[in-house]
Design a protein around this motif. Structure first.
Motif, PDB file in Angstrom:
ATOM      1  N   THR A 111      23.724  14.427  61.201  1.00  0.00           N
ATOM      2  CA  THR A 111      23.937  13.078  61.721  1.00  0.00           C
ATOM      3  C   THR A 111      23.344  12.939  63.113  1.00  0.00           C
ATOM      4  O   THR A 111      22.695  11.939  63.421  1.00  0.00           O
ATOM      5  CB  THR A 111      25.440  12.739  61.747  1.00  0.00           C
ATOM      6  OG1 THR A 111      25.950  12.854  60.416  1.00  0.00           O
ATOM      7  CG2 THR A 111      25.693  11.345  62.266  1.00  0.00           C
ATOM      8  N   ALA A 112      23.543  13.946  63.955  1.00  0.00           N
ATOM      9  CA  ALA A 112      23.006  13.905  65.314  1.00  0.00           C
ATOM     10  C   ALA A 112      21.486  13.914  65.291  1.00  0.00           C
ATOM     11  O   ALA A 112      20.833  13.198  66.058  1.00  0.00           O
ATOM     12  CB  ALA A 112      23.530  15.082  66.126  1.00  0.00           C
ATOM     13  N   THR A 113      20.905  14.704  64.404  1.00  0.00           N
ATOM     14  CA  THR A 113      19.452  14.777  64.293  1.00  0.00           C
ATOM     15  C   THR A 113      18.886  13.453  63.800  1.00  0.00           C
ATOM     16  O   THR A 113      17.877  12.973  64.314  1.00  0.00           O
ATOM     17  CB  THR A 113      19.034  15.916  63.333  1.00  0.00           C
ATOM     18  OG1 THR A 113      19.554  17.147  63.853  1.00  0.00           O
ATOM     19  CG2 THR A 113      17.536  16.014  63.204  1.00  0.00           C
ATOM     20  N   ALA A 114      19.529  12.833  62.825  1.00  0.00           N
ATOM     21  CA  ALA A 114      19.058  11.564  62.273  1.00  0.00           C
ATOM     22  C   ALA A 114      19.168  10.429  63.297  1.00  0.00           C
ATOM     23  O   ALA A 114      18.365   9.501  63.287  1.00  0.00           O
ATOM     24  CB  ALA A 114      19.844  11.205  61.023  1.00  0.00           C
ATOM     25  N   ALA A 115      20.137  10.502  64.187  1.00  0.00           N
ATOM     26  CA  ALA A 115      20.347   9.442  65.169  1.00  0.00           C
ATOM     27  C   ALA A 115      19.376   9.538  66.337  1.00  0.00           C
ATOM     28  O   ALA A 115      19.171   8.571  67.056  1.00  0.00           O
ATOM     29  CB  ALA A 115      21.778   9.494  65.699  1.00  0.00           C
ATOM     30  N   GLN A 167       8.386   7.469  68.935  1.00  0.00           N
ATOM     31  CA  GLN A 167       9.062   6.229  68.559  1.00  0.00           C
ATOM     32  C   GLN A 167       9.784   5.660  69.755  1.00  0.00           C
ATOM     33  O   GLN A 167      10.389   6.371  70.547  1.00  0.00           O
ATOM     34  CB  GLN A 167      10.097   6.467  67.455  1.00  0.00           C
ATOM     35  CG  GLN A 167       9.519   6.773  66.106  1.00  0.00           C
ATOM     36  CD  GLN A 167      10.627   6.941  65.080  1.00  0.00           C
ATOM     37  OE1 GLN A 167      11.726   7.361  65.415  1.00  0.00           O
ATOM     38  NE2 GLN A 167      10.325   6.612  63.837  1.00  0.00           N
ATOM     39  N   LEU A 168       9.723   4.364  69.890  1.00  0.00           N
ATOM     40  CA  LEU A 168      10.454   3.686  70.944  1.00  0.00           C
ATOM     41  C   LEU A 168      11.435   2.720  70.295  1.00  0.00           C
ATOM     42  O   LEU A 168      11.140   2.124  69.267  1.00  0.00           O
ATOM     43  CB  LEU A 168       9.508   2.900  71.865  1.00  0.00           C
ATOM     44  CG  LEU A 168       8.521   3.732  72.682  1.00  0.00           C
ATOM     45  CD1 LEU A 168       7.605   2.801  73.458  1.00  0.00           C
ATOM     46  CD2 LEU A 168       9.272   4.643  73.622  1.00  0.00           C
ATOM     47  N   ASN A 169      12.560   2.540  70.908  1.00  0.00           N
ATOM     48  CA  ASN A 169      13.544   1.600  70.432  1.00  0.00           C
ATOM     49  C   ASN A 169      13.170   0.225  70.954  1.00  0.00           C
ATOM     50  O   ASN A 169      13.292  -0.062  72.134  1.00  0.00           O
ATOM     51  CB  ASN A 169      14.956   2.008  70.895  1.00  0.00           C
ATOM     52  CG  ASN A 169      16.017   1.178  70.246  1.00  0.00           C
ATOM     53  OD1 ASN A 169      15.731   0.198  69.555  1.00  0.00           O
ATOM     54  ND2 ASN A 169      17.252   1.562  70.447  1.00  0.00           N
ATOM     55  N   ALA A 170      12.707  -0.675  70.078  1.00  0.00           N
ATOM     56  CA  ALA A 170      12.232  -1.983  70.480  1.00  0.00           C
ATOM     57  C   ALA A 170      13.364  -2.995  70.611  1.00  0.00           C
ATOM     58  O   ALA A 170      13.141  -4.100  71.081  1.00  0.00           O
ATOM     59  CB  ALA A 170      11.199  -2.498  69.484  1.00  0.00           C
ATOM     60  N   GLU A 171      14.559  -2.635  70.202  1.00  0.00           N
ATOM     61  CA  GLU A 171      15.682  -3.588  70.290  1.00  0.00           C
ATOM     62  C   GLU A 171      16.124  -3.730  71.740  1.00  0.00           C
ATOM     63  O   GLU A 171      16.148  -2.794  72.495  1.00  0.00           O
ATOM     64  CB  GLU A 171      16.845  -3.096  69.427  1.00  0.00           C
ATOM     65  CG  GLU A 171      16.523  -3.080  67.956  1.00  0.00           C
ATOM     66  CD  GLU A 171      17.708  -2.605  67.149  1.00  0.00           C
ATOM     67  OE1 GLU A 171      18.849  -2.929  67.526  1.00  0.00           O
ATOM     68  OE2 GLU A 171      17.487  -1.913  66.158  1.00  0.00           O
ATOM     69  N   VAL A 172      16.488  -4.932  72.110  1.00  0.00           N
ATOM     70  CA  VAL A 172      16.949  -5.191  73.468  1.00  0.00           C
ATOM     71  C   VAL A 172      18.370  -5.667  73.409  1.00  0.00           C
ATOM     72  O   VAL A 172      18.780  -6.359  72.573  1.00  0.00           O
ATOM     73  CB  VAL A 172      16.069  -6.236  74.179  1.00  0.00           C
ATOM     74  CG1 VAL A 172      16.631  -6.546  75.553  1.00  0.00           C
ATOM     75  CG2 VAL A 172      14.655  -5.754  74.233  1.00  0.00           C
TER      76      VAL A 172
END
Length: 57
Positions: free
Chosen positions: A42-46, A52-57
């Motif tokens: 779970t930690a690895t998947a998260a 990769q960048l998190n595009a959510e603001v």
């Protein structure tokens, strides 16, 4: 398979691991290993992958 201890108004439960092991040999170890494996997965998947960048603001 548990033992209760009373502290004031609190009831504390503890696992009687020796009794559990005598009744169901290897069960507690198998459950704990599966929980550790699941938590690791779970930690690895998260975790975001490289690049990769998190595009959510």
């Amino acid at each position: 398979m548990i033992e209760q201890h009373y502290r004031g108004t609190a009831i504390l439960n503890s696992l009687r691991a020796a009794d559990l092991e005598a009744q169901f040999p290897g069960l507690l170890r198998a459950v704990l290993q599966a929980a550790i494996k699941e938590a690791s997965a779970t930690a690895t998947a998260a975790r975001p992958q490289a690049g990769q960048l998190n595009a959510e603001v």
